[in-house]
Design a protein around this motif. Structure first.
Motif, PDB file in Angstrom:
ATOM      1  N   GLU A  21       0.883  -1.090   0.080  1.00 29.27           N
ATOM      2  CA  GLU A  21      -0.018   0.179  -0.041  1.00 29.27           C
ATOM      3  C   GLU A  21       0.954   1.248  -0.053  1.00 29.27           C
ATOM      4  O   GLU A  21       0.640   2.113  -0.567  1.00 29.27           O
ATOM      5  CB  GLU A  21      -0.903   0.083   1.324  1.00 29.27           C
ATOM      6  N   ILE A  22       1.931   1.324   0.727  1.00 28.76           N
ATOM      7  CA  ILE A  22       2.844   2.517   0.727  1.00 28.76           C
ATOM      8  C   ILE A  22       3.505   2.787  -0.588  1.00 28.76           C
ATOM      9  O   ILE A  22       3.596   3.667  -1.123  1.00 28.76           O
ATOM     10  CB  ILE A  22       4.055   2.154   1.705  1.00 28.76           C
ATOM     11  N   ALA A  23       3.747   1.561  -1.196  1.00 21.11           N
ATOM     12  CA  ALA A  23       4.481   1.646  -2.514  1.00 21.11           C
ATOM     13  C   ALA A  23       3.284   2.180  -3.376  1.00 21.11           C
ATOM     14  O   ALA A  23       3.582   2.802  -4.454  1.00 21.11           O
ATOM     15  CB  ALA A  23       5.202   0.487  -2.953  1.00 21.11           C
ATOM     16  N   LYS A  24       2.404   1.601  -3.354  1.00 18.80           N
ATOM     17  CA  LYS A  24       1.227   2.038  -4.357  1.00 18.80           C
ATOM     18  C   LYS A  24       1.071   3.483  -4.184  1.00 18.80           C
ATOM     19  O   LYS A  24       0.750   4.202  -5.194  1.00 18.80           O
ATOM     20  CB  LYS A  24       0.022   1.166  -4.221  1.00 18.80           C
ATOM     21  N   GLU A  25       0.837   4.038  -3.073  1.00 18.36           N
ATOM     22  CA  GLU A  25       0.335   5.327  -2.794  1.00 18.36           C
ATOM     23  C   GLU A  25       1.689   6.069  -3.227  1.00 18.36           C
ATOM     24  O   GLU A  25       1.424   7.372  -3.712  1.00 18.36           O
ATOM     25  CB  GLU A  25       0.465   5.458  -1.260  1.00 18.36           C
ATOM     26  N   GLY A  26       2.775   5.778  -2.975  1.00 20.72           N
ATOM     27  CA  GLY A  26       4.057   6.675  -3.448  1.00 20.72           C
ATOM     28  C   GLY A  26       4.295   6.491  -4.817  1.00 20.72           C
ATOM     29  O   GLY A  26       5.482   6.578  -5.368  1.00 20.72           O
ATOM     30  N   ALA A  28       5.551   3.856  -6.368  1.00 16.28           N
ATOM     31  CA  ALA A  28       6.888   3.038  -6.121  1.00 16.28           C
ATOM     32  C   ALA A  28       6.795   1.605  -6.556  1.00 16.28           C
ATOM     33  O   ALA A  28       7.727   0.810  -6.084  1.00 16.28           O
ATOM     34  CB  ALA A  28       7.521   3.595  -4.862  1.00 16.28           C
ATOM     35  N   ILE A  29       5.811   1.182  -7.181  1.00 13.64           N
ATOM     36  CA  ILE A  29       5.446  -0.365  -7.683  1.00 13.64           C
ATOM     37  C   ILE A  29       6.779  -0.902  -8.269  1.00 13.64           C
ATOM     38  O   ILE A  29       7.351  -1.830  -8.020  1.00 13.64           O
ATOM     39  CB  ILE A  29       4.390  -0.500  -8.357  1.00 13.64           C
ATOM     40  N   LYS A  30       7.312  -0.120  -9.238  1.00 10.86           N
ATOM     41  CA  LYS A  30       8.583  -0.749  -9.905  1.00 10.86           C
ATOM     42  C   LYS A  30       9.818  -0.797  -9.081  1.00 10.86           C
ATOM     43  O   LYS A  30      10.268  -1.912  -9.108  1.00 10.86           O
ATOM     44  CB  LYS A  30       8.953   0.196 -11.193  1.00 10.86           C
ATOM     45  N   SER A  31      10.062  -0.089  -8.414  1.00 13.09           N
ATOM     46  CA  SER A  31      11.044   0.084  -7.225  1.00 13.09           C
ATOM     47  C   SER A  31      10.850  -1.220  -6.309  1.00 13.09           C
ATOM     48  O   SER A  31      11.907  -1.997  -5.937  1.00 13.09           O
ATOM     49  CB  SER A  31      11.434   1.238  -6.657  1.00 13.09           C
ATOM     50  N   LEU A  32       9.652  -1.482  -6.159  1.00  9.58           N
ATOM     51  CA  LEU A  32       9.204  -2.449  -4.911  1.00  9.58           C
ATOM     52  C   LEU A  32       9.540  -3.937  -5.681  1.00  9.58           C
ATOM     53  O   LEU A  32      10.020  -4.714  -5.117  1.00  9.58           O
ATOM     54  CB  LEU A  32       7.832  -2.291  -4.618  1.00  9.58           C
ATOM     55  N   GLU A  33       9.210  -3.731  -7.076  1.00 11.43           N
ATOM     56  CA  GLU A  33       9.331  -5.152  -7.800  1.00 11.43           C
ATOM     57  C   GLU A  33      10.831  -5.472  -7.944  1.00 11.43           C
ATOM     58  O   GLU A  33      11.045  -6.472  -7.639  1.00 11.43           O
ATOM     59  CB  GLU A  33       8.791  -4.978  -9.170  1.00 11.43           C
ATOM     60  N   SER A  34      11.574  -4.535  -8.209  1.00 12.91           N
ATOM     61  CA  SER A  34      12.879  -4.732  -8.153  1.00 12.91           C
ATOM     62  C   SER A  34      13.630  -5.036  -6.911  1.00 12.91           C
ATOM     63  O   SER A  34      14.458  -6.088  -6.761  1.00 12.91           O
ATOM     64  CB  SER A  34      13.818  -3.456  -8.937  1.00 12.91           C
ATOM     65  N   ALA A  38      15.620  -8.477  -6.155  1.00 12.83           N
ATOM     66  CA  ALA A  38      16.751  -8.545  -5.451  1.00 12.83           C
ATOM     67  C   ALA A  38      17.011  -9.418  -4.252  1.00 12.83           C
ATOM     68  O   ALA A  38      18.072 -10.237  -3.874  1.00 12.83           O
ATOM     69  CB  ALA A  38      17.314  -7.172  -5.382  1.00 12.83           C
ATOM     70  N   LEU A  39      16.248  -8.991  -3.290  1.00 11.62           N
ATOM     71  CA  LEU A  39      16.168  -9.606  -2.030  1.00 11.62           C
ATOM     72  C   LEU A  39      16.032 -11.166  -2.188  1.00 11.62           C
ATOM     73  O   LEU A  39      16.675 -11.938  -1.425  1.00 11.62           O
ATOM     74  CB  LEU A  39      15.187  -9.001  -1.305  1.00 11.62           C
ATOM     75  N   ASP A  40      15.006 -11.670  -2.943  1.00  7.63           N
ATOM     76  CA  ASP A  40      14.554 -13.091  -3.409  1.00  7.63           C
ATOM     77  C   ASP A  40      15.814 -13.851  -3.603  1.00  7.63           C
ATOM     78  O   ASP A  40      16.256 -15.008  -3.200  1.00  7.63           O
ATOM     79  CB  ASP A  40      13.704 -13.056  -4.235  1.00  7.63           C
ATOM     80  N   SER A  41      16.690 -13.136  -4.660  1.00 12.79           N
ATOM     81  CA  SER A  41      17.786 -13.864  -5.204  1.00 12.79           C
ATOM     82  C   SER A  41      18.990 -13.911  -4.234  1.00 12.79           C
ATOM     83  O   SER A  41      19.856 -14.708  -4.023  1.00 12.79           O
ATOM     84  CB  SER A  41      18.086 -13.349  -6.302  1.00 12.79           C
ATOM     85  N   ALA A  42      19.178 -12.773  -3.402  1.00 10.36           N
ATOM     86  CA  ALA A  42      20.093 -12.617  -2.347  1.00 10.36           C
ATOM     87  C   ALA A  42      20.046 -13.733  -1.314  1.00 10.36           C
ATOM     88  O   ALA A  42      20.829 -14.247  -0.840  1.00 10.36           O
ATOM     89  CB  ALA A  42      20.059 -11.208  -1.775  1.00 10.36           C
ATOM     90  N   ILE A  43      18.690 -13.830  -0.992  1.00  7.65           N
ATOM     91  CA  ILE A  43      18.364 -14.788   0.060  1.00  7.65           C
ATOM     92  C   ILE A  43      18.689 -16.241  -0.489  1.00  7.65           C
ATOM     93  O   ILE A  43      19.434 -17.244   0.262  1.00  7.65           O
ATOM     94  CB  ILE A  43      17.099 -14.652   0.664  1.00  7.65           C
ATOM     95  N   ALA A  44      18.292 -16.419  -1.689  1.00  8.70           N
ATOM     96  CA  ALA A  44      18.603 -17.859  -2.390  1.00  8.70           C
ATOM     97  C   ALA A  44      20.004 -18.031  -2.474  1.00  8.70           C
ATOM     98  O   ALA A  44      20.624 -19.294  -2.255  1.00  8.70           O
ATOM     99  CB  ALA A  44      18.014 -17.959  -3.679  1.00  8.70           C
ATOM    100  N   GLU A  45      20.847 -17.122  -2.928  1.00  6.44           N
ATOM    101  CA  GLU A  45      22.279 -17.323  -2.979  1.00  6.44           C
ATOM    102  C   GLU A  45      23.364 -17.173  -1.952  1.00  6.44           C
ATOM    103  O   GLU A  45      24.380 -17.632  -1.733  1.00  6.44           O
ATOM    104  CB  GLU A  45      22.797 -16.295  -4.142  1.00  6.44           C
ATOM    105  N   SER A  46      22.756 -16.618  -0.619  1.00 10.08           N
ATOM    106  CA  SER A  46      23.684 -16.470   0.332  1.00 10.08           C
ATOM    107  C   SER A  46      23.008 -17.135   1.676  1.00 10.08           C
ATOM    108  O   SER A  46      22.228 -16.742   2.318  1.00 10.08           O
ATOM    109  CB  SER A  46      23.585 -14.724   0.606  1.00 10.08           C
TER     110      SER A  46
END
Length: 186
Positions: A21-26, A28-34, A38-46
C-alpha cells in the motif's frame, strides 16, 4: 502446516500489505518489484544471509546493522530499507522469505499475471518454458509467470501448480498410481 509457519505467514501478510500500500500510494511499484527480486535472489544465493535471518544468536543491533548494510549495498528503496530495519528491530527477520513471497503474489496481481509453480525432472529450455506459458495463458486467461523448480525424483513429466489447481503428469506419480492399482488387484 505447523503453527509456527501459520504465524509467520500471518505476520508476513500484514507487513506485505502495508509495504504494498505504501509503494502503491507513492507510485513506487516498479522499485518495489526490483527490490523484491533482488532480495529474493540474495536470500537464495547467500547462506550467510539466510543464517542472519533465522539465527537467534544475532542481537537486534547486529541484525539491524547487517540489514542496513545489505540495503545500502543493494541500493534498495527507502520503503524496503525501512521495512528491513523495522523487521530487524522487532526481531522478525525470519518472516522475510514469506513476506517476499506474499509481495510477489500482490505484484503479480497488480500486473494481471498468474504465477505457475512448475516442477520438472530437468530444467526447461527457453522454448519449452515459452510454450508452457503460452498454453497456460490460453487456459487461465492471464499472463503466466513460470517459477521453475528442478526435482529429479519425479523422473520425467511436469507438476504444475497455479493457484489452487495442480496438474501432475510426472512419471513418479504415474508409477505410484500403477503400484496402488496393482495392490488392489492382488
Amino acid at each position: 502446516m505447523s503453527e509456527t509457519a501459520g504465524i509467520s505467514t500471518g505476520i508476513a501478510a500484514r507487513y506485505a500489505t502495508a509495504v504494498f500500500e505504501i509503494a502503491k500510494e507513492g507510485k513506487a511499484i516498479k522499485s518495489l518489484e526490483s527490490d523484491v527480486a533482488a532480495l529474493d535472489s540474495a536470500i537464495a544465493e547467500s547462506s550467510d544471509l539466510r543464517t542472519l535471518l533465522t539465527s537467534p544468536l544475532y542481537s537486534r543491533e547486529e541484525q539491524s546493522a547487517a540489514m542496513t548494510a545489505v540495503a545500502q549495498k543493494m541500493a534498495l528503496s527507502d520503503t524496503t530499507s525501512n521495512v528491513l530495519a523495522l523487521l530487524a528491530s522487532k526481531r522478525r527477520l525470519f518472516v522475510l522469505p514469506q513476506l517476499l513471497a506474499v509481495l510477489e503474489g500482490m505484484l503479480a496481481d497488480e500486473r494481471g499475471e498468474v504465477t505457475a509453480e512448475v516442477t520438472t525432472a530437468k530444467k526447461l529450455t527457453k522454448t519449452q518454458a515459452d510454450k508452457l506459458a503460452k498454453t497456460l495463458k490460453a487456459q487461465m486467461g492471464n499472463d503466466v509467470t513460470i517459477k521453475e523448480t528442478v526435482d529429479e525424483s519425479i523422473i520425467g513429466g511436469l507438476i504444475v501448480k497455479v493457484g489452487s489447481k495442480m496438474i501432475d503428469t510426472s512419471i513418479a506419480s504415474k508409477l505410484n498410481a500403477l503400484q496402488n492399482t496393482m495392490k488392489e488387484v492382488g
